[in-house]
Design a protein around this motif. Structure first.
Motif, PDB file in Angstrom:
ATOM      1  N   ASP A  51       0.850  -1.186   0.000  1.00  0.00           N
ATOM      2  CA  ASP A  51       0.000   0.000   0.000  1.00  0.00           C
ATOM      3  C   ASP A  51       0.896   1.250   0.000  1.00  0.00           C
ATOM      4  O   ASP A  51       1.611   1.514   0.958  1.00  0.00           O
ATOM      5  N   SER A  52       0.872   1.969  -1.099  1.00  0.00           N
ATOM      6  CA  SER A  52       1.741   3.150  -1.215  1.00  0.00           C
ATOM      7  C   SER A  52       0.930   4.435  -1.340  1.00  0.00           C
ATOM      8  O   SER A  52       1.335   5.386  -2.007  1.00  0.00           O
ATOM      9  N   ARG A  53      -0.239   4.469  -0.733  1.00  0.00           N
ATOM     10  CA  ARG A  53      -1.093   5.652  -0.816  1.00  0.00           C
ATOM     11  C   ARG A  53      -0.429   6.863  -0.172  1.00  0.00           C
ATOM     12  O   ARG A  53       0.244   6.761   0.853  1.00  0.00           O
ATOM     13  N   VAL A  54      -0.657   7.989  -0.771  1.00  0.00           N
ATOM     14  CA  VAL A  54      -0.115   9.251  -0.242  1.00  0.00           C
ATOM     15  C   VAL A  54      -0.828   9.597   1.057  1.00  0.00           C
ATOM     16  O   VAL A  54      -2.037   9.398   1.196  1.00  0.00           O
ATOM     17  N   GLY A  55      -0.071  10.106   2.021  1.00  0.00           N
ATOM     18  CA  GLY A  55      -0.683  10.517   3.271  1.00  0.00           C
ATOM     19  C   GLY A  55      -0.471   9.540   4.405  1.00  0.00           C
ATOM     20  O   GLY A  55      -0.777   9.850   5.557  1.00  0.00           O
ATOM     21  N   LEU A  56       0.075   8.358   4.114  1.00  0.00           N
ATOM     22  CA  LEU A  56       0.348   7.403   5.186  1.00  0.00           C
ATOM     23  C   LEU A  56       1.563   7.866   5.981  1.00  0.00           C
ATOM     24  O   LEU A  56       2.524   8.405   5.395  1.00  0.00           O
ATOM     25  N   PRO A  57       1.567   7.719   7.304  1.00  0.00           N
ATOM     26  CA  PRO A  57       2.723   8.123   8.117  1.00  0.00           C
ATOM     27  C   PRO A  57       3.984   7.405   7.667  1.00  0.00           C
ATOM     28  O   PRO A  57       3.937   6.255   7.198  1.00  0.00           O
ATOM     29  N   ASP A  58       5.133   8.042   7.780  1.00  0.00           N
ATOM     30  CA  ASP A  58       6.401   7.439   7.363  1.00  0.00           C
ATOM     31  C   ASP A  58       6.721   6.176   8.138  1.00  0.00           C
ATOM     32  O   ASP A  58       7.391   5.270   7.639  1.00  0.00           O
ATOM     33  N   ASP A  59       6.282   6.156   9.405  1.00  0.00           N
ATOM     34  CA  ASP A  59       6.590   4.990  10.246  1.00  0.00           C
ATOM     35  C   ASP A  59       5.482   3.940  10.213  1.00  0.00           C
ATOM     36  O   ASP A  59       5.470   3.004  11.005  1.00  0.00           O
TER      37      ASP A  59
END
Length: 227
Positions: A51-59
């Motif tokens: 899942d590479s959706r924009v907006g996901l936390p870096d961690d």
């Protein structure tokens, strides 16, 4: 070139011998492709991606999600298609009446589970049948008029039935159960085996072979005594 699936005759279901068909079909599918067995046990392959959706936390931990069909690779398509190939094999292993019951199934697992339920009953029914077999195992004994071969065949069939329901006994325990089931004329041999502990390392077939040798020796001694 002949396709591999067509080289081996597909087992055809006989409802009265469902367990035999189940074993044969499982082995048939395994011989074709191990993924076919995964299809009937786990369901069809689902291509996944991170899942590479924009907006996901870096961690955020890596999470896999199903791929859109538009992103499927050639390998993905081949893996997904294996479920249809598995369904085709299952369909060709069913007679008309059973086929009518699964014709609207959409996956090979659904076909496999439906056939199982129709032949074995619900999970509760299967549990009841297994408990009955366990009871037969616990009280297994030699029957009057039986030969050693008769008793062995009946015991082996019982163990196979239990195994098909997922109940497997350790070899040393089933060997001891069989030795204790034999009549008193076998006592010298069974006591000798139990005292040496050799029976624990035997397969059931080897144990039977050892007992069969002893039986032949007893018969020879009886013939000599008659002379």
């Amino acid at each position: 070139m002949v396709k591999k699936d067509a080289c081996v005759k597909i087992p055809v279901l006989d409802k009265d011998n469902y367990f035999h068909w189940k074993v044969k079909m499982h082995l048939h599918l395994m011989s074709m492709d191990e993924r076919y067995v995964d299809c009937i046990e786990k369901g069809p392959h689902v291509p996944m991606k991170l899942d590479s959706r924009v907006g996901l936390p870096d961690d955020a931990p890596d999470v896999e999600i199903p791929k859109p069909v538009s992103e499927w690779t050639v390998e993905d398509v081949a893996e997904v298609h294996k479920d249809k190939r598995t369904m085709n094999i299952l369909f060709n292993g069913l007679e008309q009446e059973m086929f009518d019951n699964v014709i609207n199934c959409t996956t090979s697992k659904e076909v496999w589970d439906t056939v199982r339920t129709l032949c074995e009953g619900t999970e509760q029914v299967r549990e009841n049948k297994m408990q009955l077999l366990i009871q037969q195992y616990e009280h297994f004994h030699f029957k009057a008029g039986e030969t050693l071969n008769d008793t062995f065949s009946r015991f082996q069939k019982l163990l196979n039935g239990l195994k098909l329901y997922g109940r497997i006994y350790q070899t040393k325990d089933s060997n001891l159960k069989f030795l204790r089931a034999l009549p008193k004329e076998w006592k010298p041999m069974t006591v000798s085996l139990r005292n040496t502990q050799e029976y624990k390392d035997y397969t059931l077939e080897r144990l039977y072979g050892t007992l069969k040798t002893y039986e032949l020796e007893m018969e020879q001694d009886e013939e000599i005594e008659k002379v």
